[in-house]
Scaffold this motif. Sequence first.
Motif, PDB file in Angstrom:
ATOM      1  N   TYR A  12      27.627  17.303  38.235  1.00  0.00           N
ATOM      2  CA  TYR A  12      28.263  16.755  39.430  1.00  0.00           C
ATOM      3  C   TYR A  12      29.444  17.639  39.792  1.00  0.00           C
ATOM      4  CZ  TYR A  12      31.117  13.807  42.430  1.00  0.00           C
ATOM      5  OH  TYR A  12      31.870  13.331  43.462  1.00  0.00           O
ATOM      6  N   VAL A  13      29.483  18.093  41.032  1.00  0.00           N
ATOM      7  CA  VAL A  13      30.578  18.934  41.512  1.00  0.00           C
ATOM      8  C   VAL A  13      31.081  18.355  42.833  1.00  0.00           C
ATOM      9  CG1 VAL A  13      31.273  21.253  42.210  1.00  0.00           C
ATOM     10  CG2 VAL A  13      29.539  20.966  40.429  1.00  0.00           C
ATOM     11  N   ARG A  14      32.392  18.184  42.939  1.00  0.00           N
ATOM     12  CA  ARG A  14      33.007  17.662  44.165  1.00  0.00           C
ATOM     13  C   ARG A  14      33.983  18.703  44.704  1.00  0.00           C
ATOM     14  NH1 ARG A  14      37.714  14.314  45.585  1.00  0.00           N
ATOM     15  NH2 ARG A  14      37.141  13.147  47.448  1.00  0.00           N
ATOM     16  N   LEU A  15      33.718  19.162  45.913  1.00  0.00           N
ATOM     17  CA  LEU A  15      34.601  20.117  46.579  1.00  0.00           C
ATOM     18  C   LEU A  15      35.598  19.369  47.443  1.00  0.00           C
ATOM     19  CD1 LEU A  15      32.060  22.741  47.912  1.00  0.00           C
ATOM     20  CD2 LEU A  15      33.698  23.064  46.087  1.00  0.00           C
ATOM     21  N   GLY A  16      36.798  19.860  47.506  1.00  0.00           N
ATOM     22  CA  GLY A  16      37.797  19.263  48.377  1.00  0.00           C
ATOM     23  C   GLY A  16      37.705  19.784  49.801  1.00  0.00           C
ATOM     24  N   GLY A  17      36.965  20.854  50.009  1.00  0.00           N
ATOM     25  CA  GLY A  17      36.786  21.450  51.328  1.00  0.00           C
ATOM     26  C   GLY A  17      36.056  22.765  51.202  1.00  0.00           C
ATOM     27  N   PHE A  18      35.666  23.332  52.323  1.00  0.00           N
ATOM     28  CA  PHE A  18      34.939  24.596  52.311  1.00  0.00           C
ATOM     29  C   PHE A  18      35.908  25.773  52.316  1.00  0.00           C
ATOM     30  CE2 PHE A  18      30.712  23.268  52.414  1.00  0.00           C
ATOM     31  CZ  PHE A  18      30.614  22.133  53.187  1.00  0.00           C
ATOM     32  N   ALA A  19      35.523  26.801  51.600  1.00  0.00           N
ATOM     33  CA  ALA A  19      36.270  28.051  51.554  1.00  0.00           C
ATOM     34  C   ALA A  19      35.235  29.169  51.512  1.00  0.00           C
ATOM     35  CB  ALA A  19      37.159  28.097  50.308  1.00  0.00           C
ATOM     36  N   PRO A  20      35.638  30.403  51.788  1.00  0.00           N
ATOM     37  CA  PRO A  20      34.660  31.493  51.768  1.00  0.00           C
ATOM     38  C   PRO A  20      33.916  31.630  50.432  1.00  0.00           C
ATOM     39  CG  PRO A  20      36.670  32.219  52.822  1.00  0.00           C
ATOM     40  CD  PRO A  20      36.944  30.844  52.245  1.00  0.00           C
ATOM     41  N   ASP A  21      34.552  31.246  49.342  1.00  0.00           N
ATOM     42  CA  ASP A  21      33.924  31.373  48.026  1.00  0.00           C
ATOM     43  C   ASP A  21      33.389  30.042  47.489  1.00  0.00           C
ATOM     44  OD1 ASP A  21      36.371  30.148  47.574  1.00  0.00           O
ATOM     45  OD2 ASP A  21      36.751  31.259  45.715  1.00  0.00           O
ATOM     46  N   ALA A  22      33.206  29.053  48.340  1.00  0.00           N
ATOM     47  CA  ALA A  22      32.803  27.710  47.895  1.00  0.00           C
ATOM     48  C   ALA A  22      31.472  27.726  47.144  1.00  0.00           C
ATOM     49  CB  ALA A  22      32.733  26.752  49.077  1.00  0.00           C
ATOM     50  N   ALA A  23      30.482  28.416  47.666  1.00  0.00           N
ATOM     51  CA  ALA A  23      29.172  28.448  47.010  1.00  0.00           C
ATOM     52  C   ALA A  23      29.277  29.070  45.623  1.00  0.00           C
ATOM     53  CB  ALA A  23      28.166  29.207  47.859  1.00  0.00           C
ATOM     54  N   GLU A  24      30.002  30.165  45.519  1.00  0.00           N
ATOM     55  CA  GLU A  24      30.183  30.828  44.218  1.00  0.00           C
ATOM     56  C   GLU A  24      30.871  29.896  43.221  1.00  0.00           C
ATOM     57  OE1 GLU A  24      32.657  34.580  42.390  1.00  0.00           O
ATOM     58  OE2 GLU A  24      31.939  34.714  44.443  1.00  0.00           O
ATOM     59  N   ARG A  25      31.872  29.164  43.671  1.00  0.00           N
ATOM     60  CA  ARG A  25      32.593  28.243  42.789  1.00  0.00           C
ATOM     61  C   ARG A  25      31.686  27.103  42.320  1.00  0.00           C
ATOM     62  NH1 ARG A  25      37.513  26.330  45.833  1.00  0.00           N
ATOM     63  NH2 ARG A  25      37.959  25.298  43.869  1.00  0.00           N
ATOM     64  N   VAL A  26      30.840  26.582  43.221  1.00  0.00           N
ATOM     65  CA  VAL A  26      29.902  25.515  42.842  1.00  0.00           C
ATOM     66  C   VAL A  26      28.922  26.022  41.799  1.00  0.00           C
ATOM     67  CG1 VAL A  26      27.994  24.072  43.669  1.00  0.00           C
ATOM     68  CG2 VAL A  26      30.110  24.191  44.972  1.00  0.00           C
ATOM     69  N   PHE A  27      28.331  27.205  42.040  1.00  0.00           N
ATOM     70  CA  PHE A  27      27.368  27.744  41.087  1.00  0.00           C
ATOM     71  C   PHE A  27      28.004  28.028  39.728  1.00  0.00           C
ATOM     72  CE2 PHE A  27      24.929  29.063  44.988  1.00  0.00           C
ATOM     73  CZ  PHE A  27      23.907  28.150  44.787  1.00  0.00           C
ATOM     74  N   LYS A  28      29.240  28.508  39.709  1.00  0.00           N
ATOM     75  CA  LYS A  28      29.933  28.751  38.441  1.00  0.00           C
ATOM     76  C   LYS A  28      30.184  27.442  37.698  1.00  0.00           C
ATOM     77  CE  LYS A  28      32.265  33.120  39.354  1.00  0.00           C
ATOM     78  NZ  LYS A  28      33.554  33.800  39.487  1.00  0.00           N
ATOM     79  N   ALA A  29      30.584  26.402  38.432  1.00  0.00           N
ATOM     80  CA  ALA A  29      30.830  25.102  37.799  1.00  0.00           C
ATOM     81  C   ALA A  29      29.545  24.543  37.208  1.00  0.00           C
ATOM     82  CB  ALA A  29      31.421  24.121  38.810  1.00  0.00           C
ATOM     83  N   ILE A  30      28.441  24.650  37.943  1.00  0.00           N
ATOM     84  CA  ILE A  30      27.161  24.168  37.437  1.00  0.00           C
ATOM     85  C   ILE A  30      26.742  24.963  36.208  1.00  0.00           C
ATOM     86  CG2 ILE A  30      24.690  23.981  37.956  1.00  0.00           C
ATOM     87  CD1 ILE A  30      25.547  23.319  40.869  1.00  0.00           C
ATOM     88  N   SER A  31      26.958  26.263  36.241  1.00  0.00           N
ATOM     89  CA  SER A  31      26.626  27.111  35.095  1.00  0.00           C
ATOM     90  C   SER A  31      27.424  26.713  33.863  1.00  0.00           C
ATOM     91  CB  SER A  31      26.889  28.574  35.441  1.00  0.00           C
ATOM     92  OG  SER A  31      26.614  29.408  34.351  1.00  0.00           O
ATOM     93  N   ARG A  32      28.730  26.457  34.039  1.00  0.00           N
ATOM     94  CA  ARG A  32      29.568  26.034  32.907  1.00  0.00           C
ATOM     95  C   ARG A  32      29.090  24.696  32.342  1.00  0.00           C
ATOM     96  NH1 ARG A  32      33.819  28.059  36.109  1.00  0.00           N
ATOM     97  NH2 ARG A  32      34.243  25.975  36.884  1.00  0.00           N
ATOM     98  N   LEU A  33      28.734  23.776  33.226  1.00  0.00           N
ATOM     99  CA  LEU A  33      28.260  22.468  32.763  1.00  0.00           C
ATOM    100  C   LEU A  33      26.921  22.574  32.043  1.00  0.00           C
ATOM    101  CD1 LEU A  33      29.208  20.284  35.846  1.00  0.00           C
ATOM    102  CD2 LEU A  33      30.213  20.145  33.569  1.00  0.00           C
TER     103      LEU A  33
END
Length: 56
Positions: A12-33
């Motif tokens: 589960y990943v919750r973003l506070g808003g969109f940023a240019p690197d949002a997709a990369e941050r989501v994929f990294k969080a999923i990878s860590r989990l």
Amino acid sequence: MTSKPLQDDTAYVRLGGFAPDAAERVFKAISRLGAGRTLTGACWTCAATAAAAPAR
């Protein structure tokens, strides 16, 4: 951004808003989990507030 495992096999990943690197941050969080386990699903949400939204 907040991330946590749900029922041990779903990320589960919750973003506070969109940023240019949002997709990369989501994929990294999923990878860590998923480190050391097999994830069978992922859920992410974006909870942008009016303060984070661009002016129109």
